[in-house]
Design a protein around this motif. Structure first.
Motif, PDB file in Angstrom:
ATOM      1  N   ALA A   2       0.661  -0.916  -0.090  1.00  0.00           N
ATOM      2  CA  ALA A   2       0.164   0.330   0.058  1.00  0.00           C
ATOM      3  C   ALA A   2       0.995   1.606   0.621  1.00  0.00           C
ATOM      4  CB  ALA A   2      -1.248   0.502   1.424  1.00  0.00           C
ATOM      5  N   MET A   3       0.090   1.937  -0.317  1.00  0.00           N
ATOM      6  CA  MET A   3       1.119   3.491  -0.643  1.00  0.00           C
ATOM      7  C   MET A   3       1.258   4.641   0.733  1.00  0.00           C
ATOM      8  SD  MET A   3       2.314   3.517  -3.886  1.00  0.00           S
ATOM      9  CE  MET A   3       3.204   5.626  -3.433  1.00  0.00           C
ATOM     10  N   LYS A   4       1.759   5.607   1.010  1.00  0.00           N
ATOM     11  CA  LYS A   4       1.387   6.335   2.431  1.00  0.00           C
ATOM     12  C   LYS A   4       1.455   7.355   2.156  1.00  0.00           C
ATOM     13  CE  LYS A   4       5.820   5.448   5.128  1.00  0.00           C
ATOM     14  NZ  LYS A   4       6.145   5.611   5.858  1.00  0.00           N
ATOM     15  N   GLU A  18      -7.725  11.272  -7.923  1.00  0.00           N
ATOM     16  CA  GLU A  18      -7.814  10.716  -8.650  1.00  0.00           C
ATOM     17  C   GLU A  18      -7.693   8.807  -8.400  1.00  0.00           C
ATOM     18  OE1 GLU A  18      -5.717  10.892 -11.647  1.00  0.00           O
ATOM     19  OE2 GLU A  18      -6.256  12.583 -11.448  1.00  0.00           O
ATOM     20  N   CYS A  19      -7.981   8.396  -7.094  1.00  0.00           N
ATOM     21  CA  CYS A  19      -8.127   7.057  -6.487  1.00  0.00           C
ATOM     22  C   CYS A  19      -9.043   6.500  -6.792  1.00  0.00           C
ATOM     23  CB  CYS A  19      -7.603   7.627  -4.908  1.00  0.00           C
ATOM     24  SG  CYS A  19      -7.917   5.372  -4.792  1.00  0.00           S
ATOM     25  N   PRO A  20      -8.572   5.597  -7.442  1.00  0.00           N
ATOM     26  CA  PRO A  20     -10.101   4.350  -7.943  1.00  0.00           C
ATOM     27  C   PRO A  20     -10.932   3.942  -7.664  1.00  0.00           C
ATOM     28  CG  PRO A  20      -8.002   3.871  -8.673  1.00  0.00           C
ATOM     29  CD  PRO A  20      -7.789   5.045  -7.818  1.00  0.00           C
ATOM     30  N   ASN A  21     -10.073   3.648  -5.815  1.00  0.00           N
ATOM     31  CA  ASN A  21     -10.461   3.088  -4.592  1.00  0.00           C
ATOM     32  C   ASN A  21     -11.383   4.349  -3.499  1.00  0.00           C
ATOM     33  OD1 ASN A  21      -9.762   0.684  -6.090  1.00  0.00           O
ATOM     34  ND2 ASN A  21      -7.335   0.897  -5.159  1.00  0.00           N
ATOM     35  N   GLU A  22     -11.132   5.335  -3.795  1.00  0.00           N
ATOM     36  CA  GLU A  22     -11.405   6.148  -2.771  1.00  0.00           C
ATOM     37  C   GLU A  22     -11.081   6.833  -1.343  1.00  0.00           C
ATOM     38  OE1 GLU A  22     -16.070   6.445  -2.390  1.00  0.00           O
ATOM     39  OE2 GLU A  22     -16.019   7.062  -4.260  1.00  0.00           O
ATOM     40  N   LYS A  39      -7.706  -0.248   1.759  1.00  0.00           N
ATOM     41  CA  LYS A  39      -8.547   0.177   0.783  1.00  0.00           C
ATOM     42  C   LYS A  39      -7.798   1.036  -0.632  1.00  0.00           C
ATOM     43  CE  LYS A  39     -12.854   2.349   2.070  1.00  0.00           C
ATOM     44  NZ  LYS A  39     -12.899   3.985   2.377  1.00  0.00           N
ATOM     45  N   CYS A  40      -6.102   0.367  -0.669  1.00  0.00           N
ATOM     46  CA  CYS A  40      -5.838   1.098  -1.168  1.00  0.00           C
ATOM     47  C   CYS A  40      -5.295  -0.333  -2.152  1.00  0.00           C
ATOM     48  CB  CYS A  40      -3.497   1.153  -1.177  1.00  0.00           C
ATOM     49  SG  CYS A  40      -2.621   1.635  -1.898  1.00  0.00           S
ATOM     50  N   THR A  41      -4.553  -0.357  -4.079  1.00  0.00           N
ATOM     51  CA  THR A  41      -4.925  -2.065  -4.481  1.00  0.00           C
ATOM     52  C   THR A  41      -3.339  -0.990  -5.113  1.00  0.00           C
ATOM     53  OG1 THR A  41      -5.829  -0.473  -6.656  1.00  0.00           O
ATOM     54  CG2 THR A  41      -7.190  -2.407  -4.571  1.00  0.00           C
ATOM     55  N   GLU A  42      -2.765   0.178  -4.738  1.00  0.00           N
ATOM     56  CA  GLU A  42      -1.798   0.360  -5.736  1.00  0.00           C
ATOM     57  C   GLU A  42      -2.078   1.026  -7.414  1.00  0.00           C
ATOM     58  OE1 GLU A  42       2.267  -1.419  -4.725  1.00  0.00           O
ATOM     59  OE2 GLU A  42       1.553  -2.909  -3.387  1.00  0.00           O
ATOM     60  N   CYS A  43      -3.437   1.052  -6.761  1.00  0.00           N
ATOM     61  CA  CYS A  43      -4.170   0.961  -8.171  1.00  0.00           C
ATOM     62  C   CYS A  43      -4.131  -0.486  -9.147  1.00  0.00           C
ATOM     63  CB  CYS A  43      -3.890   2.109  -8.875  1.00  0.00           C
ATOM     64  SG  CYS A  43      -3.344   3.826  -8.590  1.00  0.00           S
ATOM     65  N   VAL A  44      -4.144  -1.379  -8.634  1.00  0.00           N
ATOM     66  CA  VAL A  44      -3.853  -2.754  -9.767  1.00  0.00           C
ATOM     67  C   VAL A  44      -5.879  -2.626  -9.992  1.00  0.00           C
ATOM     68  CG1 VAL A  44      -3.722  -5.199  -8.950  1.00  0.00           C
ATOM     69  CG2 VAL A  44      -1.655  -3.812  -9.029  1.00  0.00           C
ATOM     70  N   LYS A  51      -1.543   6.322  -9.526  1.00  0.00           N
ATOM     71  CA  LYS A  51      -2.238   8.130  -9.479  1.00  0.00           C
ATOM     72  C   LYS A  51      -1.377   8.833  -9.126  1.00  0.00           C
ATOM     73  CE  LYS A  51      -3.817   7.089 -13.311  1.00  0.00           C
ATOM     74  NZ  LYS A  51      -3.232   7.420 -14.944  1.00  0.00           N
ATOM     75  N   CYS A  52      -2.067   8.119  -7.813  1.00  0.00           N
ATOM     76  CA  CYS A  52      -1.483   9.326  -6.213  1.00  0.00           C
ATOM     77  C   CYS A  52      -0.224   9.747  -6.827  1.00  0.00           C
ATOM     78  CB  CYS A  52      -2.159   9.030  -4.671  1.00  0.00           C
ATOM     79  SG  CYS A  52      -1.127   7.565  -4.455  1.00  0.00           S
ATOM     80  N   GLN A  53       0.888   8.961  -6.931  1.00  0.00           N
ATOM     81  CA  GLN A  53       2.408   9.469  -6.647  1.00  0.00           C
ATOM     82  C   GLN A  53       1.865  10.168  -8.177  1.00  0.00           C
ATOM     83  OE1 GLN A  53       4.967   6.203  -7.638  1.00  0.00           O
ATOM     84  NE2 GLN A  53       6.386   6.657  -5.521  1.00  0.00           N
TER      85      GLN A  53
END
Ligand code: SF4
Length: 97
Positions: A2-4, A18-22, A39-44, A51-53
């Motif tokens: 996950a991202m932080k 931008e986050c697809p997972n809110e 909730k983070c999937t690294e956008c997978v 995206k957030c990065q």
């Protein structure tokens, strides 16, 4: 993984939409935004980039070394978060770029 969001966050909110997972929300007590790792999937499942990065102007969206996760774990999370979406097997993923 996950991202932080680090303390360098300037609280602009560019990542939120931008986050697809809110997964990203404002934490006014911290004066920055935070990512819910559940909730983070690294956008997978949605994008082959993070995206957030990509959109962060202060480079404060970073991988969380304490939450290293495989693509299998991340797409399983995406499927759980979006039960009505058919991801198929050829979903976008940073692991496949
Ligand atoms: Fe959302 Fe993707 Fe950032 Fe995770 S990496 S918080 S899924 S935009």
């Amino acid at each position: 993984m996950a991202m932080k969001i680090t303390e360098d966050c300037v609280h602009c909110g560019a990542c939120v939409t931008e986050c697809p997972n809110e997964a990203i929300s404002a934490d006014d007590s911290l004066g920055r935004h935070v990512i819910d790792p559940e909730k983070c999937t690294e956008c997978v499942g949605f994008y082959d980039t993070i995206k957030c990065q990509e959109v962060c102007p202060s480079e404060s969206c970073v991988p969380d070394p304490d939450r290293q996760e495989t693509e299998a774990v991340l797409i399983a999370r995406a499927r759980k978060l979006h039960p009505n979406k058919d991801f198929g097997e050829n979903f976008p993923s940073r692991f496949r770029r």
